[in-house]
Design a protein around this motif. Structure first.
Motif, mmCIF file in Angstrom:
data_model
loop_
_atom_site.group_PDB
_atom_site.id
_atom_site.type_symbol
_atom_site.label_atom_id
_atom_site.label_comp_id
_atom_site.label_asym_id
_atom_site.label_seq_id
_atom_site.Cartn_x
_atom_site.Cartn_y
_atom_site.Cartn_z
ATOM 1 N N TRP A 56 0.842 -1.204 0.000
ATOM 2 C CA TRP A 56 0.000 0.000 0.000
ATOM 3 C C TRP A 56 0.873 1.248 0.000
ATOM 4 C CZ3 TRP A 56 0.166 3.323 4.310
ATOM 5 C CH2 TRP A 56 -0.695 4.416 4.240
ATOM 6 N N ALA A 57 1.891 1.273 0.884
ATOM 7 C CA ALA A 57 2.767 2.436 0.970
ATOM 8 C C ALA A 57 3.542 2.650 -0.328
ATOM 9 C CB ALA A 57 3.737 2.266 2.134
ATOM 10 N N SER A 58 3.993 1.558 -0.929
ATOM 11 C CA SER A 58 4.741 1.665 -2.186
ATOM 12 C C SER A 58 3.875 2.239 -3.295
ATOM 13 C CB SER A 58 5.279 0.293 -2.586
ATOM 14 O OG SER A 58 5.942 0.345 -3.825
ATOM 15 N N GLY A 59 2.626 1.813 -3.333
ATOM 16 C CA GLY A 59 1.717 2.312 -4.360
ATOM 17 C C GLY A 59 1.454 3.797 -4.251
ATOM 18 N N LEU A 60 1.517 4.358 -3.042
ATOM 19 C CA LEU A 60 1.270 5.792 -2.838
ATOM 20 C C LEU A 60 2.564 6.595 -2.724
ATOM 21 C CD1 LEU A 60 -1.675 5.712 -0.250
ATOM 22 C CD2 LEU A 60 -1.795 6.013 -2.728
ATOM 23 N N GLY A 61 3.717 5.923 -2.868
ATOM 24 C CA GLY A 61 4.999 6.618 -2.749
ATOM 25 C C GLY A 61 5.323 7.037 -1.330
ATOM 26 N N ILE A 62 4.828 6.308 -0.345
ATOM 27 C CA ILE A 62 5.050 6.626 1.065
ATOM 28 C C ILE A 62 6.241 5.829 1.581
ATOM 29 C CG2 ILE A 62 4.089 6.457 3.389
ATOM 30 C CD1 ILE A 62 1.331 6.867 2.187
ATOM 31 N N ASP A 63 7.185 6.522 2.213
ATOM 32 C CA ASP A 63 8.331 5.875 2.854
ATOM 33 C C ASP A 63 7.980 5.686 4.332
ATOM 34 O OD1 ASP A 63 10.718 5.171 4.099
ATOM 35 O OD2 ASP A 63 11.943 6.369 2.735
ATOM 36 N N ILE A 64 7.658 4.467 4.717
ATOM 37 C CA ILE A 64 7.219 4.207 6.087
ATOM 38 C C ILE A 64 8.306 4.553 7.092
ATOM 39 C CG2 ILE A 64 6.509 2.401 7.700
ATOM 40 C CD1 ILE A 64 5.041 1.043 5.451
ATOM 41 N N ASP A 65 9.546 4.175 6.807
ATOM 42 C CA ASP A 65 10.654 4.457 7.731
ATOM 43 C C ASP A 65 10.811 5.961 7.952
ATOM 44 O OD1 ASP A 65 11.148 1.777 7.951
ATOM 45 O OD2 ASP A 65 12.743 1.736 6.444
ATOM 46 N N ASP A 66 10.704 6.743 6.880
ATOM 47 C CA ASP A 66 10.843 8.201 7.003
ATOM 48 C C ASP A 66 9.685 8.793 7.797
ATOM 49 O OD1 ASP A 66 11.998 10.862 6.176
ATOM 50 O OD2 ASP A 66 10.006 11.005 5.243
ATOM 51 N N ARG A 67 8.476 8.316 7.544
ATOM 52 C CA ARG A 67 7.310 8.833 8.267
ATOM 53 C C ARG A 67 7.438 8.574 9.770
ATOM 54 N NH1 ARG A 67 2.423 9.870 5.631
ATOM 55 N NH2 ARG A 67 2.854 10.585 3.491
ATOM 56 N N ILE A 68 7.964 7.402 10.127
ATOM 57 C CA ILE A 68 8.100 7.061 11.538
ATOM 58 C C ILE A 68 9.250 7.831 12.173
ATOM 59 C CG2 ILE A 68 8.645 5.209 13.155
ATOM 60 C CD1 ILE A 68 5.817 5.068 11.990
#
Length: 401
Positions: A56-68
């Motif tokens: 899901w994150a990859s599809g929206l271009g979201i970097d989970i590690d950076d967000r956290i």
């Protein structure tokens, strides 16, 4: 993304999540390592749930590690409007794909994602020195948990009524009668050996309350024959020589179960004769009690297929979704009924059930006590209805309907 398993020299198997190019996804794999004491099946399920999060994150271009790490977390729109529908969607690769998974599966996915993201936030917080930054991370965690917990389906936490997982008394008697029936005149020795193995396995779950993991992890030495034959259910270290991909585990309390004389004779015949027939073509010997047609330790999937084959063999005679779990539930319900009929008071019944089921919690027995109370109340209700109708019938010979 895909999940692969790594086998440690100790025999423990740990699953690992790989990305599209075959490289490990660091965060989820570190989290799984922190939970290594859990069963392999649970860890594989957790990684499958986290794979949905990362896709899901990859599809929206979201970097989970950076967000956290930055403390930004996720917006309400991202969680409620995008992630939660994705966790509700069916991601199976079957020919017939459901639109959505069940509420209980959705709850598992949400809980796993919440636990993982909370773990990531805790790890970042532990390395943060500034008080204001720790406060930001704590606020991010609280907000995230509120968004995820608020999306839990209201009816998902309530289990199905115990009655839906039970064999009726008629079905139970029919199944036991069929399991005790052996016709030596038809079929080969191997077919008779397979049937005896299936019968012993089913009856250990149905009349002894053994879990599928306990059954398939049992060794021949666990059955002690004598004036009083016993079966010892025990927890063991991981067996590095177990060839099964999904290894059965004993998760609950060890216990000793007594066997009826006639059933003990059936188990003895299986060990001395039928099991030896199944081991004839095996490449190596094994001390596991329940073995496959090829003489290997029986797998969990094979045990489920044995239950399915019984349903097909006796259409309409058994529950359509007969499983090892339903067999054990039927044992527990029948045992609770027997304890009640013997005049044992409620608290003692909980203790007896917990002991024989291998549970450490007395509260987990309440479902069976509640089921028996409900059935007893309805039996009284039916008797009262019958009495009222018979009394009315004696007054008015012809009823208006």
């Amino acid at each position: 993304m895909k999940i692969e398993s790594l086998k440690h020299p100790s025999g423990q198997i740990l699953p690992m999540l790989l990305d599209e190019v075959g490289l490990p996804v660091v965060g989820p794999n570190e989290w799984i390592l922190s939970r290594y004491q859990r069963s392999e099946n649970t860890l594989r399920r957790n990684l499958g749930e986290l794979a949905i999060l990362y896709e899901w994150a990859s599809g929206l271009g979201i970097d989970i590690d950076d967000r956290i790490a930055s403390g930004r977390g996720f917006t309400e729109a991202e969680i409620t409007g995008s992630l939660l529908p994705e966790l509700r969607r069916d991601h199976s690769h079957r020919h017939v794909v459901k639109v959505a998974v069940s509420p209980s599966v959705q709850v598992q996915r949400i809980a796993t994602c919440a636990a993982y993201l909370g773990w990531m936030l805790d790890a970042v917080t532990a390395l943060t020195l500034r008080k204001d930054e720790r406060s930001v991370l704590a606020g991010t965690k609280d907000r995230l948990f509120k968004l995820l917990s608020g999306a839990m389906p209201s009816d998902a936490g309530s289990p199905k009524p115990a009655q839906e997982r039970l064999l009726s008394e008629t079905q139970r008697r029919f199944l036991i009668a069929e399991l005790l029936t052996v016709n030596e005149q038809h079929g080969s020795a191997r077919k008779h050996a397979i049937r005896r193995r299936d019968n012993v396995a089913i009856m250990l779950m149905l009349i002894c309350g053994v879990r599928i993991g306990e059954l398939l992890g049992m060794r021949v030495e666990d059955v002690q024959f004598g004036a009083l034959t016993t079966v010892f259910v025990q927890r063991r270290p991981i067996d590095p020589d177990d060839p099964r991909t999904h290894r059965p585990l004993v998760k609950r309390q060890s216990r000793t179960l007594w066997l009826d004389t006639k059933f003990a004779a059936i188990v003895n015949e299986y060990i001395l004769h039928s099991r030896e027939v199944l081991l004839t073509n095996a490449r190596r010997d094994t001390d596991y009690l329940i073995v496959s047609d090829e003489g290997l330790p029986l797998s969990i999937n094979r045990m489920y297929r044995i239950c399915t084959a019984l349903v097909r063999k006796f259409p309409g005679k058994l529950p359509s979704r007969l499983s090892p779990h339903s067999l054990r539930h039927s044992f527990s319900s029948d045992l609770e009924k027997a304890l009640r009929e013997n005049g044992i008071e409620e608290h003692r019944r909980r203790q007896h059930l917990a002991l024989l089921r291998g549970d450490s919690s007395l509260e987990s027995q309440d479902v069976y006590i509640a089921t028996e109370i409900n059935e007893a109340a309805n039996r009284i209700l039916l008797a009262n209805q019958k009495k009222a109708i018979e009394q009315a019938d004696s007054v008015n010979e012809r009823l208006p309907f």
